[in-house]
Design a protein around this motif. Structure first.
Motif, PDB file in Angstrom:
ATOM      1  N   ASP A 168       0.777  -1.108   0.044  1.00  0.00           N
ATOM      2  CA  ASP A 168       0.084   0.006  -0.046  1.00  0.00           C
ATOM      3  C   ASP A 168       0.882   1.142  -0.273  1.00  0.00           C
ATOM      4  OD1 ASP A 168      -2.167  -1.654   2.369  1.00  0.00           O
ATOM      5  OD2 ASP A 168      -2.345  -1.612   0.173  1.00  0.00           O
ATOM      6  N   ASN A 169       0.134   2.435  -0.580  1.00  0.00           N
ATOM      7  CA  ASN A 169       0.767   3.759  -0.482  1.00  0.00           C
ATOM      8  C   ASN A 169       2.338   3.522  -1.214  1.00  0.00           C
ATOM      9  OD1 ASN A 169       1.462   6.360   0.133  1.00  0.00           O
ATOM     10  ND2 ASN A 169       2.289   5.920   2.095  1.00  0.00           N
ATOM     11  N   LEU A 170       2.262   2.953  -2.219  1.00  0.00           N
ATOM     12  CA  LEU A 170       3.566   2.682  -2.987  1.00  0.00           C
ATOM     13  C   LEU A 170       4.294   4.079  -3.234  1.00  0.00           C
ATOM     14  CD1 LEU A 170       2.286  -0.272  -5.166  1.00  0.00           C
ATOM     15  CD2 LEU A 170       4.262  -0.455  -3.775  1.00  0.00           C
ATOM     16  N   LYS A 171       5.687   3.899  -3.290  1.00  0.00           N
ATOM     17  CA  LYS A 171       6.485   5.160  -3.603  1.00  0.00           C
ATOM     18  C   LYS A 171       7.365   4.819  -4.822  1.00  0.00           C
ATOM     19  CE  LYS A 171       6.534   6.219   1.201  1.00  0.00           C
ATOM     20  NZ  LYS A 171       7.586   6.649   2.401  1.00  0.00           N
ATOM     21  N   PRO A 172       7.926   5.525  -5.468  1.00  0.00           N
ATOM     22  CA  PRO A 172       8.688   5.544  -6.733  1.00  0.00           C
ATOM     23  C   PRO A 172      10.107   4.689  -6.127  1.00  0.00           C
ATOM     24  CG  PRO A 172       8.138   7.746  -6.712  1.00  0.00           C
ATOM     25  CD  PRO A 172       7.613   7.309  -5.483  1.00  0.00           C
ATOM     26  N   GLU A 173      10.444   4.804  -4.971  1.00  0.00           N
ATOM     27  CA  GLU A 173      11.695   4.036  -4.557  1.00  0.00           C
ATOM     28  C   GLU A 173      11.246   2.510  -4.355  1.00  0.00           C
ATOM     29  OE1 GLU A 173      10.566   6.933  -3.478  1.00  0.00           O
ATOM     30  OE2 GLU A 173      10.734   6.907  -1.011  1.00  0.00           O
ATOM     31  N   ASP A 174       9.985   2.165  -4.331  1.00  0.00           N
ATOM     32  CA  ASP A 174       9.741   0.919  -4.582  1.00  0.00           C
ATOM     33  C   ASP A 174       9.979   0.067  -5.701  1.00  0.00           C
ATOM     34  OD1 ASP A 174       6.707   1.502  -2.251  1.00  0.00           O
ATOM     35  OD2 ASP A 174       9.083   0.631  -1.677  1.00  0.00           O
ATOM     36  N   THR A 175      10.168   0.776  -6.775  1.00  0.00           N
ATOM     37  CA  THR A 175      10.275   0.134  -8.099  1.00  0.00           C
ATOM     38  C   THR A 175      11.567  -0.918  -8.098  1.00  0.00           C
ATOM     39  OG1 THR A 175       9.583   2.304  -9.090  1.00  0.00           O
ATOM     40  CG2 THR A 175      10.868   0.686 -10.482  1.00  0.00           C
ATOM     41  N   ALA A 176      11.028  -1.884  -8.257  1.00  0.00           N
ATOM     42  CA  ALA A 176      12.187  -2.941  -8.487  1.00  0.00           C
ATOM     43  C   ALA A 176      11.695  -4.280  -9.019  1.00  0.00           C
ATOM     44  CB  ALA A 176      12.669  -3.357  -6.952  1.00  0.00           C
ATOM     45  N   ILE A 177      12.481  -5.336  -9.244  1.00  0.00           N
ATOM     46  CA  ILE A 177      11.871  -6.627  -9.366  1.00  0.00           C
ATOM     47  C   ILE A 177      11.740  -7.324  -8.060  1.00  0.00           C
ATOM     48  CG2 ILE A 177      12.310  -8.980 -10.486  1.00  0.00           C
ATOM     49  CD1 ILE A 177      14.160  -7.498 -12.556  1.00  0.00           C
ATOM     50  N   TYR A 178      10.620  -8.041  -7.840  1.00  0.00           N
ATOM     51  CA  TYR A 178      10.422  -8.666  -6.354  1.00  0.00           C
ATOM     52  C   TYR A 178      10.423 -10.202  -6.693  1.00  0.00           C
ATOM     53  CZ  TYR A 178       9.017  -4.265  -4.483  1.00  0.00           C
ATOM     54  OH  TYR A 178       9.057  -2.901  -3.870  1.00  0.00           O
ATOM     55  N   TYR A 179      11.055 -10.578  -5.771  1.00  0.00           N
ATOM     56  CA  TYR A 179      11.471 -11.971  -5.630  1.00  0.00           C
ATOM     57  C   TYR A 179      10.856 -12.680  -4.454  1.00  0.00           C
ATOM     58  CZ  TYR A 179      14.875 -10.939  -9.162  1.00  0.00           C
ATOM     59  OH  TYR A 179      15.549 -10.510 -10.432  1.00  0.00           O
ATOM     60  N   CYS A 180      10.152 -13.720  -4.754  1.00  0.00           N
ATOM     61  CA  CYS A 180       9.868 -14.503  -3.412  1.00  0.00           C
ATOM     62  C   CYS A 180      10.822 -15.599  -3.306  1.00  0.00           C
ATOM     63  CB  CYS A 180       8.222 -15.256  -3.580  1.00  0.00           C
ATOM     64  SG  CYS A 180       7.927 -16.318  -5.046  1.00  0.00           S
ATOM     65  N   ALA A 181      10.882 -15.856  -2.068  1.00  0.00           N
ATOM     66  CA  ALA A 181      11.898 -17.038  -1.620  1.00  0.00           C
ATOM     67  C   ALA A 181      11.564 -17.843  -0.506  1.00  0.00           C
ATOM     68  CB  ALA A 181      13.276 -16.309  -1.016  1.00  0.00           C
ATOM     69  N   ALA A 182      11.786 -19.097  -0.520  1.00  0.00           N
ATOM     70  CA  ALA A 182      11.510 -20.171   0.600  1.00  0.00           C
ATOM     71  C   ALA A 182      12.650 -20.899   1.219  1.00  0.00           C
ATOM     72  CB  ALA A 182      10.564 -21.066  -0.117  1.00  0.00           C
ATOM     73  N   GLY A 183      12.537 -21.260   2.282  1.00  0.00           N
ATOM     74  CA  GLY A 183      13.863 -21.848   2.850  1.00  0.00           C
ATOM     75  C   GLY A 183      13.177 -22.771   4.280  1.00  0.00           C
ATOM     76  N   PHE A 184      14.246 -23.377   4.825  1.00  0.00           N
ATOM     77  CA  PHE A 184      13.896 -24.218   5.901  1.00  0.00           C
ATOM     78  C   PHE A 184      14.019 -23.540   7.152  1.00  0.00           C
ATOM     79  CE2 PHE A 184      13.198 -27.607   3.359  1.00  0.00           C
ATOM     80  CZ  PHE A 184      14.020 -27.711   2.140  1.00  0.00           C
TER      81      PHE A 184
END
Length: 124
Positions: free
Chosen positions: A83-99
């Motif tokens: 929410d309330n996104l800002k220009p500095e949030d611009t990026a490629i977003y990656y999800c990750a999973a681990g133990f």
């Protein structure tokens, strides 16, 4: 475990987006999960993490109060409500999973599996 992220897009500052990350294979309910992001010319950075049960979360200071991470074990899906996104949030977003255990939740070294990324662009 294979992770498929989706939900990215181009929005204006102040708008909202919800990212999803669906997992196939493995025992999803036992995995800790996180979102990382990487923008042009910068290293990958931690955004948010959630423990295996979904009851414990952690956020980067830059997104605290604006982003919400959640994990639905029945749906085998990780979410990131932004929410309330800002220009500095611009990026490629990656999800990750681990133990569980090992590295702290904000360290990429603690995650074995990464999705392919979804692009979020926020214009001013």
């Amino acid at each position: 475990v294979q992770l498929q992220a989706s939900g990215g897009g181009s929005v204006q500052a102040g708008a909202s987006l919800r990212l999803s990350c669906t997992a196939s294979g493995g025992t999803f309910s036992t995995l800790k999960m996180a979102w990382f992001r990487q923008s042009a010319g910068r290293e990958r950075e931690f955004v948010a993490a959630v423990n295996w049960s979904g009851l414990s979360t952690q956020y980067a200071d830059s997104v605290k109060g604006r982003f919400t991470i959640s994990k639905n074990n029945d749906e085998r899906t990780l979410y990131l409500q932004m929410d309330n996104l800002k220009p500095e949030d611009t990026a490629i977003y990656y999800c990750a999973a681990g133990f569980p255990g090992g590295y702290l939740p904000d360290s990429p070294k603690g995650y074995t599996y990464f999705g392919q990324g979804t692009l979020v662009t926020v214009s001013s």
